[in-house]
Design a protein around this motif. Structure first.
Motif, PDB file in Angstrom:
ATOM      1  N   GLY A  40     -11.605 -21.220  -1.987  1.00 23.84           N
ATOM      2  CA  GLY A  40     -11.117 -21.638  -0.679  1.00 23.84           C
ATOM      3  C   GLY A  40     -10.791 -20.481   0.241  1.00 23.84           C
ATOM      4  O   GLY A  40     -10.078 -20.650   1.236  1.00 23.84           O
ATOM      5  N   PHE A  41     -11.308 -19.288  -0.070  1.00 24.26           N
ATOM      6  CA  PHE A  41     -10.996 -18.103   0.733  1.00 24.26           C
ATOM      7  C   PHE A  41     -11.799 -18.035   2.030  1.00 24.26           C
ATOM      8  O   PHE A  41     -11.480 -17.225   2.902  1.00 24.26           O
ATOM      9  N   VAL A  42     -12.853 -18.847   2.144  1.00 26.89           N
ATOM     10  CA  VAL A  42     -13.645 -18.855   3.379  1.00 26.89           C
ATOM     11  C   VAL A  42     -12.985 -19.828   4.349  1.00 26.89           C
ATOM     12  O   VAL A  42     -13.006 -21.045   4.144  1.00 26.89           O
ATOM     13  N   ARG A  68      -9.492 -15.839   4.383  1.00 22.99           N
ATOM     14  CA  ARG A  68      -8.051 -15.937   4.211  1.00 22.99           C
ATOM     15  C   ARG A  68      -7.729 -15.723   2.738  1.00 22.99           C
ATOM     16  O   ARG A  68      -8.538 -16.046   1.863  1.00 22.99           O
ATOM     17  N   LEU A  69      -6.547 -15.209   2.453  1.00 24.54           N
ATOM     18  CA  LEU A  69      -6.136 -14.923   1.077  1.00 24.54           C
ATOM     19  C   LEU A  69      -4.800 -15.603   0.781  1.00 24.54           C
ATOM     20  O   LEU A  69      -4.078 -15.993   1.715  1.00 24.54           O
ATOM     21  N   LEU A 242      -2.484 -20.346  -2.112  1.00 25.35           N
ATOM     22  CA  LEU A 242      -3.302 -20.569  -0.923  1.00 25.35           C
ATOM     23  C   LEU A 242      -3.005 -21.940  -0.321  1.00 25.35           C
ATOM     24  O   LEU A 242      -2.867 -22.080   0.905  1.00 25.35           O
ATOM     25  N   ALA A 243      -2.900 -22.962  -1.172  1.00 29.58           N
ATOM     26  CA  ALA A 243      -2.631 -24.315  -0.678  1.00 29.58           C
ATOM     27  C   ALA A 243      -1.256 -24.405  -0.027  1.00 29.58           C
ATOM     28  O   ALA A 243      -1.051 -25.176   0.918  1.00 29.58           O
ATOM     29  N   GLY A 248      -3.739 -27.995   3.304  1.00 30.79           N
ATOM     30  CA  GLY A 248      -5.061 -28.594   3.434  1.00 30.79           C
ATOM     31  C   GLY A 248      -6.176 -27.744   2.869  1.00 30.79           C
ATOM     32  O   GLY A 248      -7.300 -28.226   2.694  1.00 30.79           O
ATOM     33  N   SER A 249      -5.892 -26.467   2.590  1.00 29.52           N
ATOM     34  CA  SER A 249      -6.946 -25.580   2.079  1.00 29.52           C
ATOM     35  C   SER A 249      -7.390 -25.959   0.677  1.00 29.52           C
ATOM     36  O   SER A 249      -8.480 -25.567   0.242  1.00 29.52           O
TER      37      SER A 249
END
Length: 283
Positions: A40-42, A68-69, A242-243, A248-249
């Motif tokens: 999900g980093f993109v 994103r990280l 990340l979430a 929503g990521s």
């Protein structure tokens, strides 16, 4: 005599977002050994038609990617490696005229983004702060990924054959492993390190491809297990971070089965992120 590149000789086709996403899927988080797309980093991908990219006489496409990280303080060298690999993976696609990769919300975003834009390279971007080059960093994590893949295969074998001793795994050959994604992953990791992958190759080897004396096998397997648990645990932890940071990521993430597999039908007696054998639970 002038050198004429392929792109200068002939026009190329239009690149699509699906192609860009597939290219990004080849970029791995070096520590987690997993595609940045699965993690999900993109954050976003945008394409814009260019009339005449610099130095060419044909139309092309500008590709802008935002990454994103999980935290703002993720290791700068890991962050740069992923962003740089993303730019390289997209740049070779037919139809791409310009690539812009932006790392968002990181404490070194400005520095990394400027270095990427200028094609300054890792050392050119971080200068005296660059303790090792990217090839050394990449090799370090390729070795860790191989170690974890090796342990997954051998642990699966031990679980499938309860009467098999730990000492015996030191003589297991690749052809004795069950076909499947774990074995496929091990073969890919061996290829990345230049290790032999013929059917009769030993599975439990060091980074030079050398096997272990029988007395060293149990400790080698335990060290490998420690590496695998660390990678699997960090992967699940980073997904959660990340979430939390970007609500929503998690919908952009692909579930990671490794590190989440239960020991049996009733896995409540242990932490599912750190799967253990029965022998380990009782030790």
């Amino acid at each position: 005599m002038s050198v004429i590149t392929r792109s200068a000789r002939m026009p190329v086709g239009r690149v699509g977002e699906d192609e860009v996403q597939r290219a990004l899927g080849t970029v791995l988080d070096p520590e987690l050994d997993e595609p940045i797309t699965d993690l999900g980093f993109v954050r976003s991908v945008a394409l814009r038609r260019l009339e005449h990219p610099a130095g060419t006489d044909f139309p092309g496409t500008e590709v802008v990617v935002h990454l994103r990280l999980p935290t703002s303080f993720c290791s700068p060298n890991f962050a740069y490696l992923m962003a740089s690999d993303a730019k390289d993976a997209i740049s070779v696609l037919d139809g791409v005229g310009r690539v812009v990769v932006q790392l968002d919300d990181h404490h070194d975003s400005d520095l990394i983004n400027a270095g990427l834009a200028a094609d300054a390279g890792y050392r050119g971007t971080f200068k005296h702060e660059a303790e090792q080059d990217l090839d050394e960093l990449r090799a370090t994590f390729q070795r860790k990924a191989h170690t974890a893949a090796m342990e997954r295969c051998l642990t699966a074998l031990l679980r499938a054959e309860p009467d098999r001793s730990e000492l015996s795994v030191g003589s297991v050959r690749l052809h004795e492993l069950s076909a499947g994604r774990h074995t496929d992953a091990l073969v890919r990791r061996r290829a990345a390190l230049g290790l032999p992958s013929d059917a009769d190759s030993l599975v439990l080897v060091d980074h030079e491809g050398t096997g272990y004396p029988p007395d060293d096998v149990p400790m080698a397997l335990r060290r490998a297990r420690s590496t695998r648990i660390s990678i699997d645990g960090n992967a699940h932890f980073c997904r959660g971070l990340l979430a939390t940071r970007y609500p929503g990521s998690d919908s952009d993430q692909v579930a990671r089965p490794d590190g989440a597999e239960p020991l049996n039908a009733e896995p409540s007696n242990h932490h599912t992120l750190l799967p253990l054998t029965v022998k380990e639970i009782g030790s």
